[in-house]
Design an enzyme around this catalytic site. Structure first.
Site: not given
Ligand code: NDP
Length: 287
Positions: A75, A111
């Site tokens: 992306k 998005d």
């Molecule tokens: P990113 O990798 O950019 O961000 C991940 C996020 O999850 C961060 O805030 C991270 O926190 C947090 N996180 C990961 N593991 C943990 C944990 N064990 N405990 C607490 N927080 C955690 O991913 P995206 O933002 O791209 O995607 C996030 C979600 O959104 C995904 O599940 C994806 O499937 C969903 N999504 C859905 C869409 C839809 O159309 N419905 C579109 C895009 C995404 P930290 O910063 O601390 O690592």
């Protein structure tokens, strides 16, 4: 990588570029829409190896190729190879949709607007509201921008890493000066949720079966609506919202509407939402 131009099917092609792509529901959704609207178009997954993104984008200048979706991990990678990037995608620093004007490749992101459309009638209630956004990754940023642009009065960002939450606050505040933004740890956020009109779960916690919720909703009001961006299953977060009889939504609507907006960019036609939703749900059920 197999060249999408080698496809023996007639008509136009739309690609989805990413790696890996095995789990993507988008081909089923878009191909159902093309069939329904009798467009001789095919949506083709292209699992791109690292280092080949530029070459694939050059292929896209062929008139047979009408656009693409871009997903993890490309992306951001595609940005330098596009001819124009729309302001929303520029702010996000990422593109999920490429459409064409002549041979020119234009990058945008659907998005944020896809998320807003998924809210249906709740969207009207955003103006002046207060809410909690859990997460500070790419999806959270798109949602935060969309919510802020809808007149939300105040938002609390809670994330595992507070550094990332503060970064999101900074970029959001620069764009939306009047928005009140607070950053909280996940534990603190469990108290703050009692003052919220909505809570959006935008972390990847819940992607894996058996994941616990990143925060408890024990203090939430029954009127607070809860959204989880995850669409694969009922997450622990949404299960708790259901048990507390809170209004709630999963991420299927966002997936549908971001896809429908992409479809409209490529084809110039209104997307057949019912057909696309059915194809999505059918494929989700079989995964
Ligand atoms: P990113 O990798 O950019 O961000 C991940 C996020 O999850 C961060 O805030 C991270 O926190 C947090 N996180 C990961 N593991 C943990 C944990 N064990 N405990 C607490 N927080 C955690 O991913 P995206 O933002 O791209 O995607 C996030 C979600 O959104 C995904 O599940 C994806 O499937 C969903 N999504 C859905 C869409 C839809 O159309 N419905 C579109 C895009 C995404 P930290 O910063 O601390 O690592």
């Amino acid at each position: 990588m197999t060249s999408p131009l080698a496809s023996s099917r007639p008509g136009h092609l739309v690609l989805i570029l990413g790696h890996p792509l095995g789990h993507s529901l988008s081909p089923a959704m878009h191909n159902a829409a093309f069939r329904y609207q009798r467009l001789p178009w095919t949506y083709v997954p292209v699992d791109v190896a690292g280092g080949q993104v530029k070459a694939v984008l050059e292929l896209m200048r062929d008139p047979k190729l009408r656009g693409a979706n871009v997903t993890v991990p490309y992306k951001e990678t595609v940005l330098p190879f596009l001819d124009r990037i729309e302001p929303e995608a520029k702010w996000l620093g990422s593109v999920n949709t490429i459409y064409k004007k002549g041979k020119r490749l234009i990058g945008t992101s659907t998005d944020g607007e896809g998320f807003l459309r998924s809210l249906g009638p709740w969207r009207k209630g955003l103006k002046g509201s207060k809410g909690l956004l859990v997460g500070a990754g790419g999806a959270a940023k798109a949602v935060a921008g969309a919510l802020a642009g809808s007149g939300v009065r105040s938002v609390c960002i809670a994330n595992r890493s507070s550094r990332r939450a503060h970064q999101l606050k900074k970029v959001l505040q620069r764009r939306h000066r009047h928005l009140a933004i607070q950053v909280a740890h996940l534990k603190e956020a469990e108290k703050i949720v009692s003052e919220c009109d909505w809570v959006v779960q935008a972390t990847s916690v819940g992607l894996k079966k058996g994941d616990a919720s990143p925060l408890s909703l024990k203090n939430a009001l029954r009127s607070t609506w809860a959204v989880d961006l995850i669409y694969h299953r009922e997450t622990a977060f949404l299960r708790e919202a259901r048990n507390r009889r809170m209004p709630r939504l999963n991420g299927v609507g966002m997936l549908l509407h971001q896809g429908a907006l992409s479809y409209e960019y490529w084809t110039g036609r209104k997307a057949p939402l019912t057909v696309m939703r059915k194809a999505l749900l059918r494929n989700l059920a079989s995964t």
